[in-house]
Scaffold this motif. Structure first.
Motif, PDB file in Angstrom:
ATOM      1  N   SER A   1     -18.413   7.312  -0.135  1.00  0.00           N
ATOM      2  CA  SER A   1     -18.457   6.440  -1.918  1.00  0.00           C
ATOM      3  C   SER A   1     -20.053   5.847  -1.936  1.00  0.00           C
ATOM      4  O   SER A   1     -20.490   5.103  -0.891  1.00  0.00           O
TER       5      SER A   1
ATOM      6  N   TRP B   1      -7.647   9.899  -5.207  1.00  0.00           N
ATOM      7  CA  TRP B   1      -6.983  11.284  -4.984  1.00  0.00           C
ATOM      8  C   TRP B   1      -6.858  12.599  -5.356  1.00  0.00           C
ATOM      9  O   TRP B   1      -7.687  13.475  -4.914  1.00  0.00           O
TER      10      TRP B   1
ATOM     11  N   TYR C   1       0.260  -1.026   0.266  1.00  0.00           N
ATOM     12  CA  TYR C   1      -0.229  -0.129   0.280  1.00  0.00           C
ATOM     13  C   TYR C   1       0.814   1.112   0.366  1.00  0.00           C
ATOM     14  O   TYR C   1       1.982   1.714  -0.321  1.00  0.00           O
TER      15      TYR C   1
ATOM     16  N   TYR D   1      -8.156   0.643   1.803  1.00  0.00           N
ATOM     17  CA  TYR D   1      -7.334   0.080   0.937  1.00  0.00           C
ATOM     18  C   TYR D   1      -7.952  -1.206   0.986  1.00  0.00           C
ATOM     19  O   TYR D   1      -7.124  -2.436  -0.114  1.00  0.00           O
TER      20      TYR D   1
ATOM     21  N   LEU E   1      -9.927  -3.625   0.368  1.00  0.00           N
ATOM     22  CA  LEU E   1     -10.744  -3.286  -0.835  1.00  0.00           C
ATOM     23  C   LEU E   1      -9.522  -3.745  -2.264  1.00  0.00           C
ATOM     24  O   LEU E   1     -10.197  -4.267  -2.753  1.00  0.00           O
TER      25      LEU E   1
HETATM   26  C1  LIG Z   1     -14.819   6.923   0.216  1.00  0.00           C
HETATM   27  C2  LIG Z   1     -13.257   5.746  -0.412  1.00  0.00           C
HETATM   28  C3  LIG Z   1     -13.947   5.001  -0.829  1.00  0.00           C
HETATM   29  C4  LIG Z   1     -12.526   4.656  -0.909  1.00  0.00           C
HETATM   30  N1  LIG Z   1     -13.108   3.059  -1.983  1.00  0.00           N
HETATM   31  C5  LIG Z   1     -12.222   1.670  -2.237  1.00  0.00           C
HETATM   32  C6  LIG Z   1     -12.447   0.449  -2.952  1.00  0.00           C
HETATM   33  O1  LIG Z   1     -14.242   0.192  -2.948  1.00  0.00           O
HETATM   34  N2  LIG Z   1     -11.840   0.124  -3.253  1.00  0.00           N
HETATM   35  C7  LIG Z   1     -10.732   0.913  -3.398  1.00  0.00           C
HETATM   36  O2  LIG Z   1      -9.860  -0.772  -3.731  1.00  0.00           O
HETATM   37  N3  LIG Z   1     -10.110   1.575  -3.130  1.00  0.00           N
HETATM   38  C8  LIG Z   1     -10.778   2.415  -2.689  1.00  0.00           C
HETATM   39  N4  LIG Z   1     -10.929   3.771  -1.960  1.00  0.00           N
HETATM   40  C9  LIG Z   1      -8.933   4.245  -1.928  1.00  0.00           C
HETATM   41  C10 LIG Z   1      -8.238   4.458  -1.684  1.00  0.00           C
HETATM   42  O3  LIG Z   1      -7.981   4.569  -0.192  1.00  0.00           O
HETATM   43  C11 LIG Z   1      -6.625   3.897  -1.627  1.00  0.00           C
HETATM   44  O4  LIG Z   1      -6.548   4.390  -2.248  1.00  0.00           O
HETATM   45  C12 LIG Z   1      -6.079   2.720  -2.964  1.00  0.00           C
HETATM   46  O5  LIG Z   1      -7.317   0.954  -2.585  1.00  0.00           O
HETATM   47  C13 LIG Z   1      -5.524   2.150  -3.114  1.00  0.00           C
HETATM   48  O6  LIG Z   1      -4.760   1.679  -2.479  1.00  0.00           O
HETATM   49  P1  LIG Z   1      -3.259   2.583  -2.075  1.00  0.00           P
HETATM   50  O7  LIG Z   1      -3.012   4.052  -1.864  1.00  0.00           O
HETATM   51  O8  LIG Z   1      -2.679   2.158  -0.594  1.00  0.00           O
HETATM   52  O9  LIG Z   1      -2.557   2.168  -3.847  1.00  0.00           O
HETATM   53  C14 LIG Z   1     -11.216   4.571  -1.464  1.00  0.00           C
HETATM   54  C15 LIG Z   1     -11.300   6.026  -1.584  1.00  0.00           C
HETATM   55  C16 LIG Z   1     -11.938   6.541  -0.210  1.00  0.00           C
HETATM   56  C17 LIG Z   1     -11.671   7.792   0.109  1.00  0.00           C
END
Ligand SMILES: Cc1cc2nc3c(=O)[nH]c(=O)nc-3n(C[C@H](O)[C@H](O)[C@H](O)COP(=O)(O)O)c2cc1C
Lengths: 156, 248
Positions: free
Chosen positions: A132, A89, A16, A73, A75
């Motif tokens: 979300s 982001w 991550y 993250y 998920l």
């Molecule tokens: C409200 C919100 C919902 C999110 N939903 C998901 C999601 O359903 N699945 C996902 O993989 N990342 C989701 N993210 C993004 C994660 O915060 C994260 O950026 C992403 O999983 C990638 O991981 P990394 O930043 O460690 O590379 C969401 C972020 C926010 C702010």
């Protein structure tokens, strides 16, 4: 389940953005998005989950206790390119709404596709978190996204 | 001073008298004059809301968003265990078994109810359908939407679930539900505007204890509401954020 699913199981180390890592068993098996439902979650400004609705709990396979207080993250599926989340982001950091197709990793290693929308929650002019909401994507959009993410992954 | 109350025109016509009883009941409780104005379409009502005609509104979630974010209204109560869900139905004889069976060019019957229309269109997205590749016709009521399905003039129709369930047995027996939303956190609410702010504590007390006496209970029954539940500003903001994600 999608026609191409192989049910193959692989062990993957997921890293991550914050330097943490975890080892996950990934199963090539799609869990279909339930008709008529919305998957809803909220996070704090750092992306830590503060609220999850029942559909989120059901589809992710985690309990509410496991989700609340965890980084979203949890998920992240290894087939998702980092650039997709950078786009998310960058967009919400500017205070605007983000839409995209996301392949999510369930606790049991299987996956589900969503059409996600993320918006900043503003109270009295202050950012207090993000919401979300996901809905059922069409098969054609899933196929387009699969192809696009494969190309993007190859470039990363 | 007389205040003005209006009610989102999406409730079943059987409950019109209930809202008149409610208005009479509330005026007695608060000892203020309140005039109730009802509409049979959303557009006319929304124009009057924008013209700042109202002080209290029983609003659908879509209008609640505008009232809170743009007009300084506060949601103070919601009907208990009643949420706004949308049904997409087809003629019972049609070959469509799932939403994905609907194809470009499909004829969609809808109303001017903004919540139901928005949610209906969202549920069509999984079939790659949107306003550019469907033939959407807006009708004056859910009964007319049902008629269009029954006589074959539409392939799919959007209904507020509550309204669908209140259609006659005969009409419903000739239709079939393709998909029904299960969102549960989007619902109507009672909102109070800036001119009436000082009455909020009294209104809330009256509403939340309404089921405790026979009079209030009877009025609730005639509106088909079990009882009122309090709503605070964060609950309202949460619902509005959610609706924001659903509109373009
Ligand atoms: C409200 C919100 C919902 C999110 N939903 C998901 C999601 O359903 N699945 C996902 O993989 N990342 C989701 N993210 C993004 C994660 O915060 C994260 O950026 C992403 O999983 C990638 O991981 P990394 O930043 O460690 O590379 C969401 C972020 C926010 C702010």
């Amino acid at each position: 389940m999608s026609e191409q699913d192989t049910l193959e199981v692989r062990t993957v180390e997921i890293s991550y953005f914050d330097g943490t890592k975890r080892t996950a068993e990934i199963v090539d098996r799609e869990v279909p998005y339930p008709d008529g439902k919305l998957i809803v979650s909220r996070t704090d400004p750092q992306g830590i989950i503060t609220h999850a609705n029942q559909s989120f709990i059901d589809m992710s396979g985690y309990s509410e206790e496991e989700l609340i207080g965890t980084n979203h993250y949890i998920l992240r599926h290894p087939d998702m390119p980092a650039i997709a989340f950078k786009g998310l982001w960058d967009t919400i950091d500017q205070g605007t709404k983000w839409h995209g197709y996301v392949k999510n990793l369930r606790k049991d290693g299987a996956y589900y596709w969503v059409k996600a929308t993320v918006i900043p929650n503003i109270r009295n002019g202050q950012l207090v978190g993000y919401t979300s909401v996901r809905r059922k994507p069409s098969r054609s959009k899933i196929e387009e996204s699969e192809a696009l993410y494969k190309t993007l992954m190859a470039e990363e | 001073m007389t205040f003005n109350l209006t009610v989102s025109p999406d409730f079943a016509p059987d409950h019109i008298s209930g809202w008149y009883f409610f208005n009479t009941w509330l005026q007695r409780k608060l000892d203020v004059g309140i005039h109730l104005e009802l509409y049979d379409n959303f557009e006319a009502q929304r124009n009057d809301i924008r013209a700042d005609k109202f002080d209290m509104i029983y609003a659908n979630p879509y209008d609640a968003s505008m009232l809170v974010r743009e007009m300084g209204f506060q949601a103070i109560a919601r009907p208990a265990s009643k949420s706004d869900e949308t049904v997409i139905a087809v003629n019972a004889e049609s070959l469509f078994q799932t939403v994905e069976d609907l194809k470009p060019g499909s004829r969609v019957a809808t109303t001017d109810d903004p919540d139901v229309h928005t949610m209906g269109m969202i549920m069509l997205e999984s079939a790659d359908l949107d306003k550019s590749n469907t033939d959407i016709k807006q009708h004056s009521s859910y009964v007319v939407v049902a008629k269009n399905l029954l006589n074959g003039d539409a392939d799919a129709g959007f209904f507020l679930k509550e309204a669908y369930d209140e259609l006659s047995e005969l009409i419903r027996s000739k239709m079939r539900v393709l998909v029904s939303s299960e969102i549960s956190v989007v619902h109507h609410s009672l909102l109070v505007g800036p001119r009436m702010v000082e009455h909020i504590p009294a209104i809330q007390t009256a509403l939340l204890t309404m089921q405790d006496d026979d009079k209030g209970k009877g009025v609730l029954e005639s509106m088909d509401i079990k009882h009122w539940e309090p709503m605070d500003s964060e609950q309202t903001e949460f619902m509005i954020d959610l609706i924001d994600t659903l509109i373009e």
